[in-house]
Design a protein around this motif. Sequence first.
Motif, mmCIF file in Angstrom:
data_model
loop_
_atom_site.group_PDB
_atom_site.id
_atom_site.type_symbol
_atom_site.label_atom_id
_atom_site.label_comp_id
_atom_site.label_asym_id
_atom_site.label_seq_id
_atom_site.Cartn_x
_atom_site.Cartn_y
_atom_site.Cartn_z
ATOM 1 N N LEU A 1 0.859 -1.179 0.000
ATOM 2 C CA LEU A 1 0.000 0.000 0.000
ATOM 3 C C LEU A 1 0.896 1.231 0.000
ATOM 4 O O LEU A 1 1.660 1.462 0.942
ATOM 5 N N ASP A 2 0.808 2.006 -1.071
ATOM 6 C CA ASP A 2 1.688 3.158 -1.268
ATOM 7 C C ASP A 2 0.849 4.424 -1.363
ATOM 8 O O ASP A 2 0.203 4.680 -2.372
ATOM 9 N N LEU A 3 0.847 5.225 -0.277
ATOM 10 C CA LEU A 3 0.095 6.471 -0.231
ATOM 11 C C LEU A 3 1.030 7.651 0.042
ATOM 12 O O LEU A 3 0.615 8.674 0.577
ATOM 13 N N LEU A 4 2.269 7.508 -0.349
ATOM 14 C CA LEU A 4 3.271 8.531 -0.103
ATOM 15 C C LEU A 4 2.980 9.792 -0.923
ATOM 16 O O LEU A 4 2.374 9.733 -1.981
ATOM 17 N N GLY A 5 3.417 10.936 -0.416
ATOM 18 C CA GLY A 5 3.296 12.172 -1.171
ATOM 19 C C GLY A 5 1.912 12.766 -1.188
ATOM 20 O O GLY A 5 1.591 13.562 -2.069
ATOM 21 N N ASN A 6 1.072 12.410 -0.221
ATOM 22 C CA ASN A 6 -0.244 13.019 -0.067
ATOM 23 C C ASN A 6 -0.275 13.797 1.258
ATOM 24 O O ASN A 6 0.755 13.949 1.913
ATOM 25 N N GLN A 7 -1.421 14.285 1.645
ATOM 26 C CA GLN A 7 -1.522 15.100 2.857
ATOM 27 C C GLN A 7 -2.657 14.600 3.740
ATOM 28 O O GLN A 7 -3.585 15.326 4.078
ATOM 29 N N PHE A 8 -2.606 13.331 4.103
ATOM 30 C CA PHE A 8 -3.649 12.772 4.952
ATOM 31 C C PHE A 8 -3.597 13.386 6.351
ATOM 32 O O PHE A 8 -2.525 13.734 6.863
ATOM 33 N N GLN A 9 -4.774 13.505 6.947
ATOM 34 C CA GLN A 9 -4.890 14.001 8.314
ATOM 35 C C GLN A 9 -4.882 12.810 9.268
ATOM 36 O O GLN A 9 -5.289 11.709 8.913
ATOM 37 N N GLY A 10 -4.441 13.038 10.485
ATOM 38 C CA GLY A 10 -4.387 11.970 11.476
ATOM 39 C C GLY A 10 -5.738 11.672 12.074
ATOM 40 O O GLY A 10 -6.735 12.298 11.704
ATOM 41 N N PRO A 11 -5.787 10.727 12.981
ATOM 42 C CA PRO A 11 -4.652 9.949 13.476
ATOM 43 C C PRO A 11 -4.371 8.720 12.612
ATOM 44 O O PRO A 11 -5.116 8.434 11.674
ATOM 45 N N ILE A 12 -3.309 8.001 12.965
ATOM 46 C CA ILE A 12 -3.067 6.705 12.330
ATOM 47 C C ILE A 12 -4.156 5.763 12.829
ATOM 48 O O ILE A 12 -4.261 5.508 14.029
#
Length: 561
Positions: A353-364
């Motif tokens: 699962l590759d979601l790098l380079g985005n701006q997701f909000q937390g939490p994990i």
Amino acid sequence: MYEGINNLVKSWHDELDIHHAENATVSGDCCRWDGVKCNEETGHVIGLDLSSSCLYGTFPCNSTLFSLNHLRELDLSKNNFNYSKIPSDIGRLPSSQISTSPSSFLSGQIPSEISKLSSLSFHYLSINEDPTGVNEKLNLKLNDLSLERLVNNLSRLTHLYLDMVDISSEVPLSLSNRTSLKAISLGFCDLLGEFPTSLLLPKLKEISLIYNPELGGYLHEFHSNSPLCILDLCGTKFCGELPSSIGNLTDLIVLGLAHNYFSELPQSIMNLTHLNRLYLSNMVDVGNAGILKSWLSKLNLLTDLMLSKMNLGIEIMPTLSNFTRLHFLSLQNNLLTEPLPSWLMNLTQLGALDLLGNQFQGPIPPWISYLINLHTLTLSFNGTVDKFDPFFMLPKLRYLKLTGVSLTFPQNICTNSSLLKLHILSLESCNLTEFPKFLRCQDELRELYLPGTSLGISHNGFSFAGNLALCGAPLFEKCKKDIVPPSPPQQLTNDEMTEEDIELIDWIIISLGCVSGFIIGYVLGKIYVADRHHDWFMETFGRRRRSETRMRRSTQRHRRN
């Protein structure tokens, strides 16, 4: 061990002199042996399958194997020939099918004698690179023979697989004269020039050219009755418009267009509804989002999906919620925000699962621990503060990259990390204030990256740039509350974190996605997941990436001068 092969082959001749296939006993009839196929009328050995036979050592040049005058099929794949050369006596065989790969570990020049096999229809000599990645002399090469000479002599060729064979030349136009061709697979071959559009032959079912960064070309019109099932051009420099006739390829199951120079998806692409692997990237045209949203809702068979650098917003996410068969999902470098959607927990088959380079909000989210098949995970957050704990419940996770999240770690050093066995960990801009103690128990950790944007320090092969408050072993700066600093993991090869190193980590994910659509990528993926040759994977791709960067910088310097 290969003396045993010679004795075995000799025994077949002896047995066939004494016993005819009709009246031979089970013990005396070699035609009943595993891997041996005989002509039912004459008893001659016509097929030999020694794949996965645990053969190891140098292939003898005078092997009696080449005295089997009636042999039509030969499979020596998945053995280890210890980088011996392909014997020139192979030209004595009448074989119509030859397979020595994957992972046969042959090396050197492919002998010109192989082109004498004029009746050869299935030619499979791929994936033979040096697994250490440090000696290019161990790779199979076609330089002396040349692809053009090879193809010109093999008039009955139907399948051509030469992945990871060093060709370093243009694709010969004469290949288009082989109208019987059904499959062409030339990935990682250092192909040059422009790919002839005439090679999209009427009987062609597979064309895979992945990671030939100096190979360009255009896609011309596709026939309505084209049997093409696999079209994988990832990592080349094809450009121009995608023809609307691509919608005629209704039998297509693999479509790889990532890391090229296409920009716009035609409406007709929505006719491709049988895809199980789709790789797209760098298509930023605003009209693509609408087409993708409608098209993806029809793709119920997908197992691999890459949509990186596609300028996609959060509205695309619900469209993916029913893809429960996915093994690979990359949405890298898009415009995704908001918290991670909870429906991701239903994609329990995900391995990467590759979601790098985005701006997701937390939490994990704690439900991330439900994705128990993950071996590769990359996530980018926007200033999130959270615990590292959910990742401890992922027993198969080997590569983890997190950016933009301020992490806290458990003080109970080993108990919580007993399931997790990381091989690569990258924590970028994670505001670390001390060295994570749980790493003391990560005895399989090979590489650790803690990069940032400001000046940092490097110690014993570990890079901690940007984490100015970092303390604890292996740093010289001890934490005040630590009496005994924890031990560092065992190895990391580079003394400094460079831009190229960061790109290399990301490229692992991209490469896994791009190439997993056909045999070479499948093998590479399996090798990486199993970690049997991880160093080879890193070094191989790293060497090529760094070579490109050096060449680019050299060109820039030359232009300035």
